[in-house]
Write an enzyme that holds these catalytic residues in place. Sequence first.
Site, mmCIF file in Angstrom:
data_model
loop_
_atom_site.group_PDB
_atom_site.id
_atom_site.type_symbol
_atom_site.label_atom_id
_atom_site.label_comp_id
_atom_site.label_asym_id
_atom_site.label_seq_id
_atom_site.Cartn_x
_atom_site.Cartn_y
_atom_site.Cartn_z
ATOM 1 N N GLN A 90 0.851 -1.195 0.000
ATOM 2 C CA GLN A 90 0.000 0.000 0.000
ATOM 3 C C GLN A 90 0.878 1.233 0.000
ATOM 4 O O GLN A 90 1.664 1.453 0.929
ATOM 5 C CB GLN A 90 -0.906 0.022 1.225
ATOM 6 C CG GLN A 90 -1.757 1.282 1.292
ATOM 7 C CD GLN A 90 -2.601 1.355 2.539
ATOM 8 O OE1 GLN A 90 -2.874 0.349 3.179
ATOM 9 N NE2 GLN A 90 -3.030 2.555 2.894
ATOM 10 N N CYS A 96 -6.449 1.457 2.340
ATOM 11 C CA CYS A 96 -6.418 0.098 2.890
ATOM 12 C C CYS A 96 -7.701 -0.682 2.615
ATOM 13 O O CYS A 96 -7.655 -1.903 2.444
ATOM 14 C CB CYS A 96 -6.125 0.125 4.391
ATOM 15 S SG CYS A 96 -7.295 1.090 5.367
ATOM 16 N N HIS A 167 -7.404 0.693 10.263
ATOM 17 C CA HIS A 167 -6.753 0.074 9.115
ATOM 18 C C HIS A 167 -7.432 -1.252 8.769
ATOM 19 O O HIS A 167 -7.758 -2.037 9.648
ATOM 20 C CB HIS A 167 -5.274 -0.166 9.455
ATOM 21 C CG HIS A 167 -4.471 -0.743 8.339
ATOM 22 N ND1 HIS A 167 -4.298 -0.089 7.132
ATOM 23 C CD2 HIS A 167 -3.798 -1.916 8.228
ATOM 24 C CE1 HIS A 167 -3.539 -0.838 6.343
ATOM 25 N NE2 HIS A 167 -3.222 -1.956 6.996
ATOM 26 N N ASP A 182 -1.749 -7.574 4.453
ATOM 27 C CA ASP A 182 -1.749 -6.199 4.960
ATOM 28 C C ASP A 182 -0.730 -5.407 4.145
ATOM 29 O O ASP A 182 0.476 -5.647 4.247
ATOM 30 C CB ASP A 182 -1.378 -6.207 6.445
ATOM 31 C CG ASP A 182 -1.306 -4.818 7.067
ATOM 32 O OD1 ASP A 182 -1.377 -3.824 6.316
ATOM 33 O OD2 ASP A 182 -1.179 -4.726 8.296
#
Length: 232
Positions: A90, A96, A167, A182
């Site tokens: 990211q 996110c 997040h 993630d």
Amino acid sequence: MDESPSAKRWLPLEANPDVMNQFLWGLGLPEDEAECCDVYGLDEELLEMVPKPVLAVLFLYPITAKSEEERMLQDSVMKEPSGGVYFMKQTVGNACGTIGLLHAVGNVTSEIKLMDGSFLDRFFKSTATMDPLERAAFLEKDKEMEVAHSVAATAGETEASDNVDTHFICFACVDGQLYELDGRKSGAISHGPSSPSSLLQDTAKVIRGIIQKNPDSINFNVIAISKKSCGA
């Protein structure tokens, strides 16, 4: 709290299955293939209420000093993920939610049929051989996705603000392993053996552990992406 070193920032997606469904369906996930739905709790009886089969799980959690400390520790011992895992970094602040949805869809393309020529179909074909940072750069330059994200981010029930301290991450089962995906971390993290039938329960166990480590936080949300059964 900024989630990346990039200057580019989007408005965050709301943890709202209706918003996410319209977003995904508009990008090329057929409405009769899959949908996002709320997970109302992590107790077994509440998990049983979630439509099956579950393809992936999105988890929204607060960014705290404790979670940041754990992220840096995980990154310091990170191993290369399985070659079968679709993972991207990211580099856009507040992206996110979109990254989580792309991780979800990107790891279940064998289970769902995307619309030919749609944004998602083109995105995954274009980024298939890229590394995680190349995929992030590809997304960052993609105006079509930026517009679609902006529309979705302003479609929720709460007023959109780019000042957030939560997040999204994704959990998916790939090659018999439960992976945490993630975009702020160096790679996919394996949480041990799993299967499509136990994905939700296995993810709930990991999420309960994360929540226990942050006892003072309350801003958690769990959303499942479930495959629609034939005739549903």
